[in-house]
Design a protein around this motif. Structure first.
Motif, PDB file in Angstrom:
ATOM      1  N   PHE A 166       0.845  -1.181   0.000  1.00 51.45           N
ATOM      2  CA  PHE A 166       0.000   0.000   0.000  1.00 51.45           C
ATOM      3  C   PHE A 166       0.887   1.239   0.000  1.00 51.45           C
ATOM      4  N   ALA A 167       0.294   2.385  -0.291  1.00 47.86           N
ATOM      5  CA  ALA A 167       1.058   3.629  -0.347  1.00 47.86           C
ATOM      6  C   ALA A 167       0.536   4.623   0.674  1.00 47.86           C
ATOM      7  N   ILE A 168       1.445   5.241   1.397  1.00 47.00           N
ATOM      8  CA  ILE A 168       1.145   6.381   2.250  1.00 47.00           C
ATOM      9  C   ILE A 168       1.563   7.595   1.427  1.00 47.00           C
ATOM     10  N   VAL A 169       0.590   8.409   1.032  1.00 46.31           N
ATOM     11  CA  VAL A 169       0.825   9.459   0.043  1.00 46.31           C
ATOM     12  C   VAL A 169       0.712  10.845   0.670  1.00 46.31           C
ATOM     13  N   THR A 170       1.665  11.690   0.325  1.00 46.14           N
ATOM     14  CA  THR A 170       1.604  13.104   0.652  1.00 46.14           C
ATOM     15  C   THR A 170       2.310  13.846  -0.489  1.00 46.14           C
ATOM     16  N   GLY A 171       2.322  15.157  -0.461  1.00 44.33           N
ATOM     17  CA  GLY A 171       2.987  15.904  -1.527  1.00 44.33           C
ATOM     18  C   GLY A 171       2.980  17.388  -1.256  1.00 44.33           C
ATOM     19  N   GLN A 172       3.505  18.114  -2.229  1.00 40.05           N
ATOM     20  CA  GLN A 172       3.645  19.557  -2.081  1.00 40.05           C
ATOM     21  C   GLN A 172       3.898  20.175  -3.454  1.00 40.05           C
ATOM     22  N   GLN A 173       3.524  21.445  -3.617  1.00 37.81           N
ATOM     23  CA  GLN A 173       3.872  22.141  -4.843  1.00 37.81           C
ATOM     24  C   GLN A 173       5.399  22.292  -4.883  1.00 37.81           C
ATOM     25  N   VAL A 174       5.954  22.226  -6.075  1.00 34.93           N
ATOM     26  CA  VAL A 174       7.406  22.341  -6.212  1.00 34.93           C
ATOM     27  C   VAL A 174       7.827  23.770  -5.921  1.00 34.93           C
ATOM     28  N   SER A 175       9.039  23.914  -5.361  1.00 36.32           N
ATOM     29  CA  SER A 175       9.525  25.240  -5.008  1.00 36.32           C
ATOM     30  C   SER A 175      11.031  25.199  -4.796  1.00 36.32           C
ATOM     31  N   LEU A 176      11.601  26.369  -4.653  1.00 36.97           N
ATOM     32  CA  LEU A 176      13.036  26.482  -4.452  1.00 36.97           C
ATOM     33  C   LEU A 176      13.440  25.821  -3.140  1.00 36.97           C
ATOM     34  N   PHE A 177      14.406  24.924  -3.199  1.00 37.42           N
ATOM     35  CA  PHE A 177      15.005  24.254  -2.034  1.00 37.42           C
ATOM     36  C   PHE A 177      13.990  23.509  -1.174  1.00 37.42           C
ATOM     37  N   GLY A 178      12.946  22.987  -1.815  1.00 36.46           N
ATOM     38  CA  GLY A 178      11.967  22.188  -1.086  1.00 36.46           C
ATOM     39  C   GLY A 178      10.854  22.982  -0.448  1.00 36.46           C
ATOM     40  N   GLY A 179      10.935  24.291  -0.523  1.00 39.98           N
ATOM     41  CA  GLY A 179       9.867  25.122   0.021  1.00 39.98           C
ATOM     42  C   GLY A 179       9.875  25.183   1.529  1.00 39.98           C
ATOM     43  N   PRO A 180       8.715  25.471   2.111  1.00 39.71           N
ATOM     44  CA  PRO A 180       8.632  25.590   3.569  1.00 39.71           C
ATOM     45  C   PRO A 180       9.041  24.281   4.251  1.00 39.71           C
ATOM     46  N   LEU A 181       9.553  24.390   5.444  1.00 43.09           N
ATOM     47  CA  LEU A 181      10.040  23.231   6.172  1.00 43.09           C
ATOM     48  C   LEU A 181       8.974  22.152   6.327  1.00 43.09           C
ATOM     49  N   PHE A 182       7.698  22.557   6.400  1.00 43.97           N
ATOM     50  CA  PHE A 182       6.669  21.538   6.568  1.00 43.97           C
ATOM     51  C   PHE A 182       6.617  20.579   5.384  1.00 43.97           C
ATOM     52  N   SER A 183       7.109  20.994   4.218  1.00 44.03           N
ATOM     53  CA  SER A 183       7.159  20.081   3.066  1.00 44.03           C
ATOM     54  C   SER A 183       8.054  18.885   3.370  1.00 44.03           C
ATOM     55  N   LEU A 184       9.204  19.160   3.958  1.00 47.37           N
ATOM     56  CA  LEU A 184      10.121  18.083   4.309  1.00 47.37           C
ATOM     57  C   LEU A 184       9.560  17.239   5.444  1.00 47.37           C
ATOM     58  N   TYR A 185       8.874  17.876   6.398  1.00 50.12           N
ATOM     59  CA  TYR A 185       8.244  17.120   7.478  1.00 50.12           C
ATOM     60  C   TYR A 185       7.155  16.195   6.935  1.00 50.12           C
ATOM     61  N   LYS A 186       6.423  16.654   5.928  1.00 46.85           N
ATOM     62  CA  LYS A 186       5.399  15.793   5.324  1.00 46.85           C
ATOM     63  C   LYS A 186       6.046  14.559   4.711  1.00 46.85           C
ATOM     64  N   ALA A 187       7.148  14.751   3.992  1.00 43.70           N
ATOM     65  CA  ALA A 187       7.847  13.612   3.383  1.00 43.70           C
ATOM     66  C   ALA A 187       8.365  12.665   4.464  1.00 43.70           C
ATOM     67  N   LEU A 188       8.990  13.218   5.491  1.00 47.55           N
ATOM     68  CA  LEU A 188       9.515  12.383   6.575  1.00 47.55           C
ATOM     69  C   LEU A 188       8.393  11.650   7.307  1.00 47.55           C
ATOM     70  N   SER A 189       7.244  12.292   7.475  1.00 52.48           N
ATOM     71  CA  SER A 189       6.113  11.647   8.138  1.00 52.48           C
ATOM     72  C   SER A 189       5.598  10.466   7.324  1.00 52.48           C
ATOM     73  N   ALA A 190       5.525  10.619   5.998  1.00 50.63           N
ATOM     74  CA  ALA A 190       5.086   9.502   5.154  1.00 50.63           C
ATOM     75  C   ALA A 190       6.068   8.338   5.261  1.00 50.63           C
ATOM     76  N   ILE A 191       7.354   8.632   5.297  1.00 50.79           N
ATOM     77  CA  ILE A 191       8.371   7.579   5.443  1.00 50.79           C
ATOM     78  C   ILE A 191       8.190   6.857   6.773  1.00 50.79           C
ATOM     79  N   LYS A 192       8.014   7.624   7.840  1.00 45.86           N
ATOM     80  CA  LYS A 192       7.878   7.045   9.177  1.00 45.86           C
ATOM     81  C   LYS A 192       6.598   6.211   9.298  1.00 45.86           C
TER      82      LYS A 192
END
Length: 186
Positions: A59-85
């Motif tokens: 199964f897939a745990i899905v999240t995402g974000q609009q593309v932006s310079l250097f990954g955008g706001p920090l919450f974008s990276l937290y969303k990715a890390l949360s999906a991994i966890k």
């Protein structure tokens, strides 16, 4: 009373996953697209293993974000890390899951995503702005980074400190990459 399931996915994922039916042909097609895209972006062996696990039925745990310079706001990276966890936690508990991070590449608001604000070592904020431009009202994913990309990544490395993150930014955000492909590489 407002929700049909408990708030923690681990409390209901095993029973709910048994009821899901995802067409095998569609799964193979999606896995093929994910593999092609991720190979294009020089994905890690772990990412390609996750695509193989998805192809095999995870199964897939899905999240995402609009593309932006250097990954955008920090919450974008937290969303990715949360999906991994969450995917790892559910897999350990017996429901095979992989993280999937989708890129919202059709956004047209370049002024919203052409900059990043980083916290420097002395606690000050460093606003970095890309001069990259695309056709008017074109999706930001098609905006090609220009010759200022190395200076931007150098400024980011100065603010963040040299290390793995600075190297990732240099690998992704370079002249000729689009905002979409740079974000994907990151």
């Amino acid at each position: 009373k407002f929700y049909s399931q408990p708030p923690l996915v681990r409390d209901w994922v095993n029973s709910e996953s048994q009821a899901l039916n995802y067409d095998a042909a569609r799964r193979r097609a999606v896995a093929g697209i994910l593999e092609r895209q991720n190979r294009t972006w020089s994905a890690s062996p772990e990412t390609l293993e996750n695509v193989a696990r998805f192809r095999a039925g995870a199964f897939a745990i899905v999240t995402g974000q609009q593309v932006s310079l250097f990954g955008g706001p920090l919450f974008s990276l937290y969303k990715a890390l949360s999906a991994i966890k969450v995917a790892a936690e559910l897999s350990r508990a017996g429901t095979e899951c992989v993280p999937v991070f989708w890129l919202a590449t059709e956004d047209h608001d370049l002024e919203e995503v052409n900059h990043a604000t980083l916290l420097g070592p002395e606690g000050g904020l460093h606003r970095l702005v890309s001069s990259a431009r695309g056709a008017e009202n074109a999706p930001v994913s098609s905006v090609i980074l220009g010759e200022d990309a190395p200076a931007l990544t150098a400024s980011a490395a100065e603010a963040l400190g040299e290390g793995e993150v600075a190297a990732w930014l240099r690998q992704g955000y370079r002249p000729g990459e689009t905002l979409g492909s740079a974000f994907a590489r990151l």
